[in-house]
Design a protein around this motif. Structure first.
Motif, PDB file in Angstrom:
ATOM      1  N   ILE A 241       1.092  -1.313   0.044  1.00 65.05           N
ATOM      2  CA  ILE A 241      -0.255  -0.124   0.079  1.00 65.05           C
ATOM      3  C   ILE A 241       0.841   1.116   0.017  1.00 65.05           C
ATOM      4  O   ILE A 241       1.104   1.869  -0.845  1.00 65.05           O
ATOM      5  CB  ILE A 241      -0.817   0.120   1.160  1.00 65.05           C
ATOM      6  N   TYR A 242       1.603   1.516   0.568  1.00 65.96           N
ATOM      7  CA  TYR A 242       2.533   2.823   0.910  1.00 65.96           C
ATOM      8  C   TYR A 242       3.607   2.896   0.234  1.00 65.96           C
ATOM      9  O   TYR A 242       4.191   3.896   0.098  1.00 65.96           O
ATOM     10  CB  TYR A 242       2.887   2.523   2.701  1.00 65.96           C
ATOM     11  N   GLU A 243       3.435   1.516  -0.700  1.00 64.93           N
ATOM     12  CA  GLU A 243       4.804   1.879  -1.574  1.00 64.93           C
ATOM     13  C   GLU A 243       4.349   1.614  -2.992  1.00 64.93           C
ATOM     14  O   GLU A 243       5.040   1.697  -3.927  1.00 64.93           O
ATOM     15  CB  GLU A 243       6.106   0.951  -1.475  1.00 64.93           C
ATOM     16  N   ALA A 244       3.022   1.953  -3.102  1.00 65.16           N
ATOM     17  CA  ALA A 244       2.512   1.887  -4.334  1.00 65.16           C
ATOM     18  C   ALA A 244       3.198   3.256  -5.064  1.00 65.16           C
ATOM     19  O   ALA A 244       3.030   4.320  -4.716  1.00 65.16           O
ATOM     20  CB  ALA A 244       1.148   1.506  -4.178  1.00 65.16           C
ATOM     21  N   THR A 245       3.150   2.405  -6.359  1.00 68.95           N
ATOM     22  CA  THR A 245       3.301   3.217  -7.512  1.00 68.95           C
ATOM     23  C   THR A 245       2.412   4.230  -8.487  1.00 68.95           C
ATOM     24  O   THR A 245       1.254   2.943  -7.969  1.00 68.95           O
ATOM     25  CB  THR A 245       4.517   2.928  -8.766  1.00 68.95           C
ATOM     26  N   ALA A 246       2.297   5.089  -9.490  1.00 71.67           N
ATOM     27  CA  ALA A 246       0.649   5.326  -9.595  1.00 71.67           C
ATOM     28  C   ALA A 246       0.567   4.638 -11.278  1.00 71.67           C
ATOM     29  O   ALA A 246      -0.285   4.049 -10.511  1.00 71.67           O
ATOM     30  CB  ALA A 246       1.673   6.714 -10.678  1.00 71.67           C
ATOM     31  N   ALA A 247       1.387   3.740 -11.259  1.00 65.78           N
ATOM     32  CA  ALA A 247       2.066   2.748 -12.511  1.00 65.78           C
ATOM     33  C   ALA A 247       0.788   1.386 -11.533  1.00 65.78           C
ATOM     34  O   ALA A 247       0.187   0.964 -11.676  1.00 65.78           O
ATOM     35  CB  ALA A 247       2.325   2.425 -12.854  1.00 65.78           C
ATOM     36  N   ASP A 248       1.275   1.019 -10.505  1.00 68.25           N
ATOM     37  CA  ASP A 248       0.499   0.123  -9.460  1.00 68.25           C
ATOM     38  C   ASP A 248      -0.527   0.325  -9.379  1.00 68.25           C
ATOM     39  O   ASP A 248      -1.698  -0.462  -9.203  1.00 68.25           O
ATOM     40  CB  ASP A 248       1.418   0.214  -8.562  1.00 68.25           C
ATOM     41  N   ILE A 249      -0.416   1.573  -9.183  1.00 68.34           N
ATOM     42  CA  ILE A 249      -2.617   2.080  -8.703  1.00 68.34           C
ATOM     43  C   ILE A 249      -3.430   1.836  -9.822  1.00 68.34           C
ATOM     44  O   ILE A 249      -4.751   1.658  -9.658  1.00 68.34           O
ATOM     45  CB  ILE A 249      -2.857   3.166  -7.996  1.00 68.34           C
ATOM     46  N   GLU A 250      -2.821   2.515 -10.927  1.00 67.00           N
ATOM     47  CA  GLU A 250      -3.072   2.272 -11.803  1.00 67.00           C
ATOM     48  C   GLU A 250      -3.651   0.352 -12.634  1.00 67.00           C
ATOM     49  O   GLU A 250      -5.382   0.755 -13.156  1.00 67.00           O
ATOM     50  CB  GLU A 250      -3.012   2.845 -13.690  1.00 67.00           C
ATOM     51  N   ASN A 251      -3.048  -0.297 -12.357  1.00 62.77           N
ATOM     52  CA  ASN A 251      -3.345  -1.302 -13.178  1.00 62.77           C
ATOM     53  C   ASN A 251      -4.127  -1.941 -11.965  1.00 62.77           C
ATOM     54  O   ASN A 251      -4.331  -2.962 -11.987  1.00 62.77           O
ATOM     55  CB  ASN A 251      -1.863  -2.164 -13.157  1.00 62.77           C
ATOM     56  N   ASN A 252      -4.430  -1.570 -10.417  1.00 63.45           N
ATOM     57  CA  ASN A 252      -4.706  -2.323  -9.691  1.00 63.45           C
ATOM     58  C   ASN A 252      -6.068  -1.601  -9.235  1.00 63.45           C
ATOM     59  O   ASN A 252      -5.795  -0.747  -7.950  1.00 63.45           O
ATOM     60  CB  ASN A 252      -3.723  -2.581  -8.654  1.00 63.45           C
ATOM     61  N   PRO A 253      -6.953  -2.435  -9.040  1.00 65.68           N
ATOM     62  CA  PRO A 253      -8.241  -1.387  -9.059  1.00 65.68           C
ATOM     63  C   PRO A 253      -7.959  -1.472  -7.146  1.00 65.68           C
ATOM     64  O   PRO A 253      -8.829  -0.321  -6.589  1.00 65.68           O
ATOM     65  CB  PRO A 253      -9.434  -1.725  -9.541  1.00 65.68           C
ATOM     66  N   THR A 254      -8.627  -2.281  -6.976  1.00 62.09           N
ATOM     67  CA  THR A 254      -8.317  -3.228  -5.687  1.00 62.09           C
ATOM     68  C   THR A 254      -7.316  -1.945  -4.949  1.00 62.09           C
ATOM     69  O   THR A 254      -7.932  -1.237  -3.777  1.00 62.09           O
ATOM     70  CB  THR A 254      -8.516  -4.582  -5.356  1.00 62.09           C
ATOM     71  N   LEU A 255      -5.649  -1.425  -4.919  1.00 63.02           N
ATOM     72  CA  LEU A 255      -5.096  -0.824  -4.481  1.00 63.02           C
ATOM     73  C   LEU A 255      -5.173   0.820  -4.863  1.00 63.02           C
ATOM     74  O   LEU A 255      -5.539   1.158  -3.497  1.00 63.02           O
ATOM     75  CB  LEU A 255      -4.184  -0.646  -5.291  1.00 63.02           C
ATOM     76  N   ASP A 256      -6.235   1.332  -5.750  1.00 67.30           N
ATOM     77  CA  ASP A 256      -7.088   2.272  -6.034  1.00 67.30           C
ATOM     78  C   ASP A 256      -7.842   2.539  -4.710  1.00 67.30           C
ATOM     79  O   ASP A 256      -8.053   4.046  -4.154  1.00 67.30           O
ATOM     80  CB  ASP A 256      -7.227   2.872  -7.120  1.00 67.30           C
TER      81      ASP A 256
END
Length: 262
Positions: A78-93
């Motif tokens: 969660i706290y290391e997530a990049t913009a790309a990680d968030i964009e590709n993972n709706p749950t993380l978003d």
């Protein structure tokens, strides 16, 4: 690492892998409250999940002074997530959007592991890697308990009498040739999952119940010994499953209802 070696603690309630399931957490904390427990410990993977990250965080903050907490791999996610990680993972978003900034800061400050006392050591995965399963080999796609030698190698010199871990979501107590006891608490909030790292595998408990462990030091004829009680707590898993569905995770909803992977 947190080191609390001067403490003498004989009764521990160990929880892990809440995964944003505030409904399961409420039930587990209520069950713990009815028991004679000196210390609650939380072994990480706390807020990652499509259920109720913010509500889970807020509930834990009401127990902030009572629970010793360490970090899990999906707390880092969660706290290391990049913009790309968030964009590709709706749950993380969803999680990051749901959580207040204070929750991020709290997770970032959690320690990797903890020497709770001279006898008790806490980690999420293994003492050196929060992504490694300490007790299970999953090369076949299903969990198999590792050999005594393999577990000892993964302990990397940790000689505490009791090692408590989480991460796999499978409740277990293993006694080693060194007379050490390794305890996996199971998961409070997510009873089954499938993962593709390091290879595709399934972890299933076949029950929707919330899992945690009570660990006690007791007097026996052979002297003081540690014992484990693995506890399954019923709770309103349907409420959790409905939120998972609402947030686009039917796989989570199925696991929450059945303890199985579809």
């Amino acid at each position: 690492m947190v080191n609390l070696d001067d403490q003498q603690i004989s009764t521990i309630a160990a929880i892990s892998d809440i995964h944003s399931n505030v409904f399961a957490l409420e039930a587990v904390l209520a069950d713990i409250k009815r028991r004679n427990v000196e210390q609650i410990v939380n072994l990480g993977d706390i807020l990652y999940g499509p259920i109720a990250p913010k509500a889970t965080y807020e509930l834990l903050m009401t127990y902030r002074d009572d629970i010793i907490t360490i970090c899990g791999n999906q707390d880092r996610q969660i706290y290391e997530a990049t913009a790309a990680d968030i964009e590709n993972n709706p749950t993380l978003d969803f999680i990051i959007d749901n959580l207040p900034a204070a929750a991020m800061k709290w997770m970032q400050n959690l320690p990797f592991d903890c020497h709770l006392s001279k006898d008790v050591y806490l980690c999420h995965g293994s003492p050196t890697d929060d992504m490694v399963y300490l007790l299970e080999n999953i090369e076949t796609g299903q969990p198999r308990v590792r050999s005594d030698a393999d577990i000892l190698a993964l302990l990397n010199g940790i000689d505490s009498k009791v090692i408590v871990c989480g991460h796999t979501h499978i409740p277990r107590t293993i006694k080693l040739s060194t007379d050490q006891m390794v305890i996996n608490t199971g998961s409070v909030g997510y009873p089954a999952y499938e993962d593709d790292l390091p290879n595709v595998h399934r972890m299933q408990t076949y029950s929707p119940h919330a899992s945690y462990a009570i660990i006690r030091c007791v007097d026996t004829e052979q002297g003081k010994r540690w014992q484990t009680e693995h506890i399954k707590v019923p709770y309103d898993y349907e409420a959790a499953a409905q939120l998972a569905s609402k947030n686009g995770r039917e796989d989570w909803a199925f696991a929450l209802r059945t303890g199985r992977v579809f």
